[in-house]
Design a protein around this motif. Structure first.
Motif, mmCIF file in Angstrom:
data_model
loop_
_atom_site.group_PDB
_atom_site.id
_atom_site.type_symbol
_atom_site.label_atom_id
_atom_site.label_comp_id
_atom_site.label_asym_id
_atom_site.label_seq_id
_atom_site.Cartn_x
_atom_site.Cartn_y
_atom_site.Cartn_z
ATOM 1 N N VAL A 189 0.543 -1.148 0.187
ATOM 2 C CA VAL A 189 -0.029 -0.091 0.085
ATOM 3 C C VAL A 189 1.028 1.642 0.465
ATOM 4 C CG1 VAL A 189 -2.154 -0.361 1.153
ATOM 5 C CG2 VAL A 189 -0.247 -0.081 2.456
ATOM 6 N N ASN A 190 2.581 1.190 0.049
ATOM 7 C CA ASN A 190 2.827 2.328 0.010
ATOM 8 C C ASN A 190 3.580 1.950 -1.371
ATOM 9 O OD1 ASN A 190 6.112 3.473 0.235
ATOM 10 N ND2 ASN A 190 4.521 4.837 1.975
ATOM 11 N N THR A 191 3.239 3.360 -2.541
ATOM 12 C CA THR A 191 4.244 3.667 -3.450
ATOM 13 C C THR A 191 5.561 3.914 -4.032
ATOM 14 O OG1 THR A 191 1.831 4.697 -4.142
ATOM 15 C CG2 THR A 191 3.420 4.838 -5.950
ATOM 16 N N THR A 192 5.888 4.668 -2.458
ATOM 17 C CA THR A 192 7.546 4.850 -2.299
ATOM 18 C C THR A 192 8.282 4.136 -2.221
ATOM 19 O OG1 THR A 192 6.204 7.086 -1.864
ATOM 20 C CG2 THR A 192 8.844 6.795 -1.697
ATOM 21 N N GLU A 205 19.973 3.879 -6.596
ATOM 22 C CA GLU A 205 20.497 3.354 -5.369
ATOM 23 C C GLU A 205 19.407 4.502 -4.934
ATOM 24 O OE1 GLU A 205 22.631 4.294 -4.070
ATOM 25 O OE2 GLU A 205 24.132 3.875 -5.326
ATOM 26 N N ARG A 206 18.461 4.050 -3.137
ATOM 27 C CA ARG A 206 17.524 4.723 -2.663
ATOM 28 C C ARG A 206 17.140 5.869 -2.851
ATOM 29 N NH1 ARG A 206 16.252 1.483 2.469
ATOM 30 N NH2 ARG A 206 18.871 0.730 1.835
ATOM 31 N N ALA A 207 18.384 6.783 -2.533
ATOM 32 C CA ALA A 207 18.211 8.256 -2.277
ATOM 33 C C ALA A 207 17.296 9.077 -3.603
ATOM 34 C CB ALA A 207 19.434 8.680 -1.943
ATOM 35 N N GLU A 208 18.279 8.175 -4.919
ATOM 36 C CA GLU A 208 17.715 8.820 -6.257
ATOM 37 C C GLU A 208 16.070 8.320 -6.476
ATOM 38 O OE1 GLU A 208 20.081 7.348 -9.074
ATOM 39 O OE2 GLU A 208 21.520 8.258 -8.640
ATOM 40 N N ALA A 209 15.635 7.232 -6.111
ATOM 41 C CA ALA A 209 14.056 7.009 -6.857
ATOM 42 C C ALA A 209 13.723 7.293 -5.496
ATOM 43 C CB ALA A 209 14.471 5.326 -5.984
ATOM 44 N N VAL A 210 14.012 8.212 -3.886
ATOM 45 C CA VAL A 210 13.065 8.685 -3.499
ATOM 46 C C VAL A 210 13.027 9.975 -3.731
ATOM 47 C CG1 VAL A 210 12.892 9.790 -0.933
ATOM 48 C CG2 VAL A 210 13.897 7.576 -1.253
ATOM 49 N N ALA A 211 14.156 10.699 -4.544
ATOM 50 C CA ALA A 211 13.860 11.910 -4.911
ATOM 51 C C ALA A 211 13.291 12.216 -6.100
ATOM 52 C CB ALA A 211 15.505 12.330 -5.117
ATOM 53 N N GLU A 212 13.105 10.837 -6.278
ATOM 54 C CA GLU A 212 11.764 11.284 -7.870
ATOM 55 C C GLU A 212 10.148 11.015 -7.402
ATOM 56 O OE1 GLU A 212 11.446 8.263 -11.761
ATOM 57 O OE2 GLU A 212 13.109 8.091 -10.756
ATOM 58 N N MET A 213 10.174 10.011 -6.437
ATOM 59 C CA MET A 213 8.812 10.281 -6.145
ATOM 60 C C MET A 213 8.548 11.493 -5.392
ATOM 61 S SD MET A 213 7.380 7.458 -6.378
ATOM 62 C CE MET A 213 7.769 7.737 -7.817
ATOM 63 N N GLN A 214 9.699 11.625 -4.603
ATOM 64 C CA GLN A 214 9.223 13.045 -4.519
ATOM 65 C C GLN A 214 8.806 14.216 -5.055
ATOM 66 O OE1 GLN A 214 13.179 13.875 -1.532
ATOM 67 N NE2 GLN A 214 11.573 14.780 -0.016
ATOM 68 N N ALA A 215 10.092 13.976 -6.414
ATOM 69 C CA ALA A 215 9.459 14.915 -7.778
ATOM 70 C C ALA A 215 8.151 15.222 -8.118
ATOM 71 C CB ALA A 215 10.542 15.183 -8.490
ATOM 72 N N ARG A 216 7.674 13.862 -8.010
ATOM 73 C CA ARG A 216 6.540 13.797 -9.171
ATOM 74 C C ARG A 216 5.363 13.892 -7.780
ATOM 75 N NH1 ARG A 216 7.956 8.153 -11.594
ATOM 76 N NH2 ARG A 216 5.450 7.928 -11.797
ATOM 77 N N GLY A 217 5.269 14.543 -6.204
ATOM 78 C CA GLY A 217 4.465 14.635 -5.346
ATOM 79 C C GLY A 217 4.180 13.480 -4.179
ATOM 80 N N ILE A 218 4.955 11.638 -4.951
ATOM 81 C CA ILE A 218 4.204 11.232 -4.264
ATOM 82 C C ILE A 218 4.642 11.291 -2.990
ATOM 83 C CG2 ILE A 218 4.088 8.112 -4.230
ATOM 84 C CD1 ILE A 218 3.782 8.981 -7.411
ATOM 85 N N ALA A 219 5.621 11.135 -2.462
ATOM 86 C CA ALA A 219 6.128 10.903 -1.505
ATOM 87 C C ALA A 219 5.086 11.861 -0.661
ATOM 88 C CB ALA A 219 7.455 11.126 -1.482
ATOM 89 N N GLU A 220 5.390 11.192 0.785
ATOM 90 C CA GLU A 220 5.279 12.111 2.252
ATOM 91 C C GLU A 220 6.106 13.646 1.950
ATOM 92 O OE1 GLU A 220 2.196 12.202 4.352
ATOM 93 O OE2 GLU A 220 1.779 10.921 2.516
ATOM 94 N N ALA A 221 5.678 14.307 2.373
ATOM 95 C CA ALA A 221 6.513 15.595 3.111
ATOM 96 C C ALA A 221 8.141 14.952 3.730
ATOM 97 C CB ALA A 221 5.783 16.708 3.458
#
Ligand code: NAP
Length: 355
Positions: A189-192, A205-221
């Protein structure tokens, strides 16, 4: 039949709140209601309140540029979300009385206490506004109390966007499975997290994938909420409370995150035919209530959750009358979350049309 006009007061105007407004505009001619944006509250970008309607396009442009809604020169308004709700209840008292005022709550998730969202929902219902939210907090912390309150004032509290974005999971069970008892659930249930684990499988890399999810507005703030399993725990609590009649908060969910997971571990499992997933589950407790958990699991290829890629989510419900029912979400973007809110608004409109 004439389309009812809903007055929407948006508490939170971030990624989701703004996308709701553009989506409403995009599908306006397909909706069986019209709407007016009566007010908008943010935490750092000012607020707006206008009995005749706020200019939402300008509001979106202002917030998008990091500017304050105070520039809209609307009616004098309160700055804090809760205070703006109180003010909106006074300003739109006739609309609240005839069931056309809706508070749309999309503030940040707080997994410690579910606030201020739970207070926002309670205040709105006490003032006889309907509430629609994509925030997991209220349903994860206070589902039963808020449902009771909503019923007592003949209003609805809808939260389809809290889990699996726009996929109609809660509505599916509520509207189409009368007399069916859900015994347990299990899902991704957690897309990120799913996206990050997939990227690690591919050597990324984990950090790059997280940054991508943030840029797409999907990761939590705060993406730690995703990676530490808190977002999944809030969803597991929400699912357990609604589907299994549980009385859980996210803190009572047994929780594991993916922070300690290494790319090497993930790839070793893959080579051996298993896929690592962050799995959320819940089951009725034979002694009453429910329990729920979030665990990192290495799933065999035949597991229906093992095939999920990228931003895909899925939930499998075990039921007494229908056996196992699976729901898969292939696309998880802001549009789907915004759709959940638009869909819930349509349910309120439907209710008005049936009066
Ligand atoms: N993004 C997604 O894909 C997604 C999917 C499903 C569910 N959700 C849920 O939807 C909610 C919103 O997500 P988002 O991505 O839109 O977050 P976001 O972009 O961070 O926006 C949050 C908004 O809430 C405002 N806010 C915070 N505290 C407030 C308060 N006390 N009173 C009034 N406004 C307040 C913020 O104002 P400032 O910007 O001025 O601080 C901002 O406008 C969250 O609960 C999230 O868990 C998000």
């Amino acid at each position: 039949m004439r389309r009812p006009e809903l007055v929407l007061v948006l508490i939170g105007y971030g990624h989701v709140g703004r996308r709701v407004v553009t989506l409403l505009d995009q599908v306006a001619d397909r909706l069986d209601f019209t709407y007016r944006i009566g007010g908008i509250a943010t935490r750092h970008h000012g607020s707006a309140l206008a009995p005749g309607g706020v200019d939402a396009a300008r509001a979106t442009a202002l917030v998008g540029e990091g500017l304050s809604l105070d520039r809209l020169e609307t009616a004098p308004r309160e700055r804090d979300g809760a205070a703006l709700i109180r003010q909106a209840l006074e300003t739109f008292a006739p609309e609240a009385a005839d069931g056309r005022l809706v508070i749309v709550e999309t503030t940040l998730l707080d997994v410690i206490a579910g606030e201020p969202a739970t207070t926002h929902v309670r205040l709105a219902l006490e003032g006889r506004a309907h509430v629609v939210t994509a925030n997991k907090g209220p349903v994860a912390f206070a589902h039963h109390a808020l449902e009771r309150l909503a019923e007592s004032v003949d209003r609805v509290f809808l939260f389809e966007g809290a889990v699996m974005d726009g996929i109609p999971l809660f509505n599916l069970v509520r509207e189409t499975m009368p007399a069916v008892r859900v015994e347990s659930f299990r899902g991704v249930v957690n897309t990120t997290c799913n996206y990050v684990i997939g990227a690690m499988e591919a050597g990324g890399e984990r950090a790059e994938a997280v940054a991508e999810m943030q840029a797409r507005g999907i990761a939590e703030a705060d993406p730690a909420l995703d990676l530490d399993g808190w977002d999944a725990a809030a969803k597991a609590a929400a699912l357990a409370n609604v589907l299994l009649d549980g009385r859980l908060t996210p803190r009572q969910v047994e929780r594991q995150g993916i922070t300690a997971l290494t790319g090497r571990e993930v790839r070793e499992h893959l080579q051996q035919g298993r896929r690592v997933k962050l799995v959320a589950g819940g089951a009725r407790d034979p002694r009453g209530g429910a329990r729920a958990w979030v665990r990192v699991e290495a799933l065999p290829a035949g597991d229906p959750l093992a095939g999920l890629q990228g931003v895909e989510n899925a939930i499998y419900l075990t039921t007494d009358l229908l056996g196992e029912v699976g729901i898969v979400q292939r696309t998880g973007t802001l549009t789907q979350t915004a759709y959940a809110i638009v869909g819930d608004l349509a349910r309120i409109s439907q209710r008005l049309r049936e009066l």
